[in-house]
Design an enzyme around this catalytic site. Structure first.
Site, PDB file in Angstrom:
ATOM      1  N   SER A 174       0.795  -1.220   0.000  1.00  0.00           N
ATOM      2  CA  SER A 174       0.000   0.000   0.000  1.00  0.00           C
ATOM      3  C   SER A 174       0.831   1.276   0.000  1.00  0.00           C
ATOM      4  O   SER A 174       0.357   2.308  -0.450  1.00  0.00           O
ATOM      5  CB  SER A 174      -0.961  -0.002   1.186  1.00  0.00           C
ATOM      6  N   HIS A 202      -5.513  -3.054  -3.074  1.00  0.00           N
ATOM      7  CA  HIS A 202      -5.136  -2.140  -4.158  1.00  0.00           C
ATOM      8  C   HIS A 202      -5.127  -2.819  -5.523  1.00  0.00           C
ATOM      9  O   HIS A 202      -4.738  -2.200  -6.517  1.00  0.00           O
ATOM     10  CB  HIS A 202      -3.776  -1.509  -3.855  1.00  0.00           C
ATOM     11  N   LYS A 233     -12.016   1.277  -1.975  1.00  0.00           N
ATOM     12  CA  LYS A 233     -10.944   1.831  -2.816  1.00  0.00           C
ATOM     13  C   LYS A 233     -11.439   1.883  -4.259  1.00  0.00           C
ATOM     14  O   LYS A 233     -12.317   2.671  -4.551  1.00  0.00           O
ATOM     15  CB  LYS A 233      -9.669   1.045  -2.568  1.00  0.00           C
TER      16      LYS A 233
HETATM   17  C1  PLP Z   1      -6.870   0.197   3.017  1.00  0.00           C
HETATM   18  C2  PLP Z   1      -6.292  -1.122   3.311  1.00  0.00           C
HETATM   19  C3  PLP Z   1      -6.908  -1.992   4.210  1.00  0.00           C
HETATM   20  C4  PLP Z   1      -8.076  -1.562   5.058  1.00  0.00           C
HETATM   21  O1  PLP Z   1      -9.232  -1.437   4.310  1.00  0.00           O
HETATM   22  P1  PLP Z   1     -10.403  -0.469   4.842  1.00  0.00           P
HETATM   23  O2  PLP Z   1     -11.589  -0.922   4.082  1.00  0.00           O
HETATM   24  O3  PLP Z   1      -9.968   0.908   4.502  1.00  0.00           O
HETATM   25  O4  PLP Z   1     -10.520  -0.693   6.309  1.00  0.00           O
HETATM   26  C5  PLP Z   1      -6.390  -3.252   4.363  1.00  0.00           C
HETATM   27  N1  PLP Z   1      -5.295  -3.637   3.682  1.00  0.00           N
HETATM   28  C6  PLP Z   1      -4.660  -2.826   2.817  1.00  0.00           C
HETATM   29  C7  PLP Z   1      -3.454  -3.312   2.085  1.00  0.00           C
HETATM   30  C8  PLP Z   1      -5.122  -1.533   2.616  1.00  0.00           C
HETATM   31  O5  PLP Z   1      -4.489  -0.712   1.799  1.00  0.00           O
END
Ligand code: PLP
Length: 385
Positions: A174, A202, A233
């Site tokens: 991330s 992602h 996302k």
């Molecule tokens: C954003 C993210 C999460 C958490 O997801 P949310 O729905 O925002 O709680 C988990 N793992 C990774 C790699 C992320 O980038």
């Protein structure tokens, strides 16, 4: 005591501040009353403010009301949740999918439901905080290996006597934007009879021809793989799924505490997500536009004689590693003064001395947005070094 700690954060350039968005998340938001070009969101396909999703959410509110009112296992599991889980499983071509309220909760739920004291979990050092927390909470032996170091991982796998083994890894990292060597990880999981949890936060919506994510990108399907993806996302809404074999998913329904002991997400969000998955599946043009933007930015960045390091990333996440916390903040501020928002990511989100600008691209950015970012970065590199 708290005041002193906060003062220490300030002194180290580590205090974080929120900005207030006046309106929708998008490539050209109004923030604290001022218009910007933003390279800060994970809304990779520009769906967070899509009219079809807004309409679906509105219709969902008419049909289901605004609150789920109960947990899934009591009476919070609405027809829209059920349909979304089915749609996700079909789309991902996996036996079953389960919805969670957030990705953070999905990771906590999976690892703690599947592992306990007799077990071991193997995790990349650059994994997301939610996976790290999940591993700690599970009480399993928690073995971290150097970023993408398969030799070290295999050594750890070979030396364990744990009952159950789980490799847990970000599919796309991330804060770095690079990918895990997924085919090799699948081989190791098979060889050592381990499970492989892929956090595709992602990749989902972005990678693969149809946007199914990292498994489609590498053309992998394997019974030992458990796939987790977030829906806040690229999917533009909120929530997360875990998908995989029916026994694994049913174990989560029974034992994942962040599934059992929480109110279901509002069904109207599931309605918006049904539309979102449809747009992702037919979203080849959006993914092509995102790819074009990534290539354009990469070409521009490569030609700037930065005193800083560009991370090796082919994804929508492009890190420019500055080093010091204050130096990274200074670049962010220089860009902000020109109406361009790029977040400075500092420890503990990233390792010490690797504070960075995390540039994230969206299909909604125009060629001119990216040119302006390049110009601002070129000037900042000159002015600040
Ligand atoms: C954003 C993210 C999460 C958490 O997801 P949310 O729905 O925002 O709680 C988990 N793992 C990774 C790699 C992320 O980038």
């Amino acid at each position: 005591m708290f005041a002193e700690e906060l003062a220490r954060l300030d002194a180290a350039g580590l205090r974080r501040h929120r900005r207030t968005l006046d309106g929708a998340q998008c490539a050209h938001p109004v923030v604290d009353g001022k218009p910007y070009i933003a390279f800060c969101s994970n809304d990779y396909l520009g769906l967070a403010n899509h009219p079809a999703l807004i309409a679906a959410a509105r219709e969902g509110a008419q049909q289901f009301g605004v609150g789920a009112g109960a947990s899934h296992l009591v009476l919070g599991h609405a027809r829209a949740h059920e349909q979304l889980e089915q749609q996700l499983a079909d789309f991902l071509q996996l036996p079953r999918a389960l919805l969670f309220s957030t990705g953070y909760m999905a990771n906590i739920g999976v690892v703690t439901a599947l592992l306990s004291r007799e077990d071991a979990v193997f995790a990349d050092r650059l994994n997301h905080a939610s996976l790290n927390d999940a591993c700690l909470l599970s009480r399993a032996q928690f073995k971290r290996y150097a970023h993408n170091d398969l030799v070290q991982l295999e050594r750890l796998l070979a030396s364990t006597r744990a009952r159950r083994k789980l490799i847990a890894v970000d599919a796309v990292f991330s804060m770095d934007g690079d990918m895990a060597p997924v085919p090799e990880l699948v081989n190791l999981a098979e060889k050592h009879e381990a499970w492989l949890l892929l956090d595709d936060a992602h990749g989902f919506g972005v990678l693969g021809h149809r946007g199914r994510g990292v498994l489609e990108h590498f053309n992998i399907r394997h019974p030992r793989v458990i796939s987790m993806g977030t829906l806040g996302k690229a999917a533009g809404v909120c929530g997360a799924f875990v998908a995989g074999g029916a026994d694994v998913i049913e174990t989560l329904v029974q034992h994942a505490r962040t599934y059992v002991y929480t109110t279901a997400m509002p069904p109207l969000l599931a309605c918006a997500l049904l539309k979102s998955i449809e747009l992702i599946a037919g979203g080849g043009a959006l993914r092509q536009q995102l790819q074009k933007n990534i290539i354009q930015l990469n070409q521009i960045l490569k030609e700037i004689p930065f005193p800083w390091r560009l991370g090796p990333s082919d994804t929508a996440i492009q890190p420019l590693i500055i080093g010091g916390n204050r130096a990274a903040l200074a670049v962010t501020e220089a860009l902000g003064a020109r109406g361009i928002l790029v977040p400075a990511i500092r420890p503990p989100t990233v390792p010490p001395n690797t504070a960075r600008l995390r540039i994230s691209l969206s299909a909604a950015h125009t060629a001119d947005d990216i040119r302006q970012l390049g110009d601002a970065l070129r000037d900042a590199a000159k002015a600040l070094t």
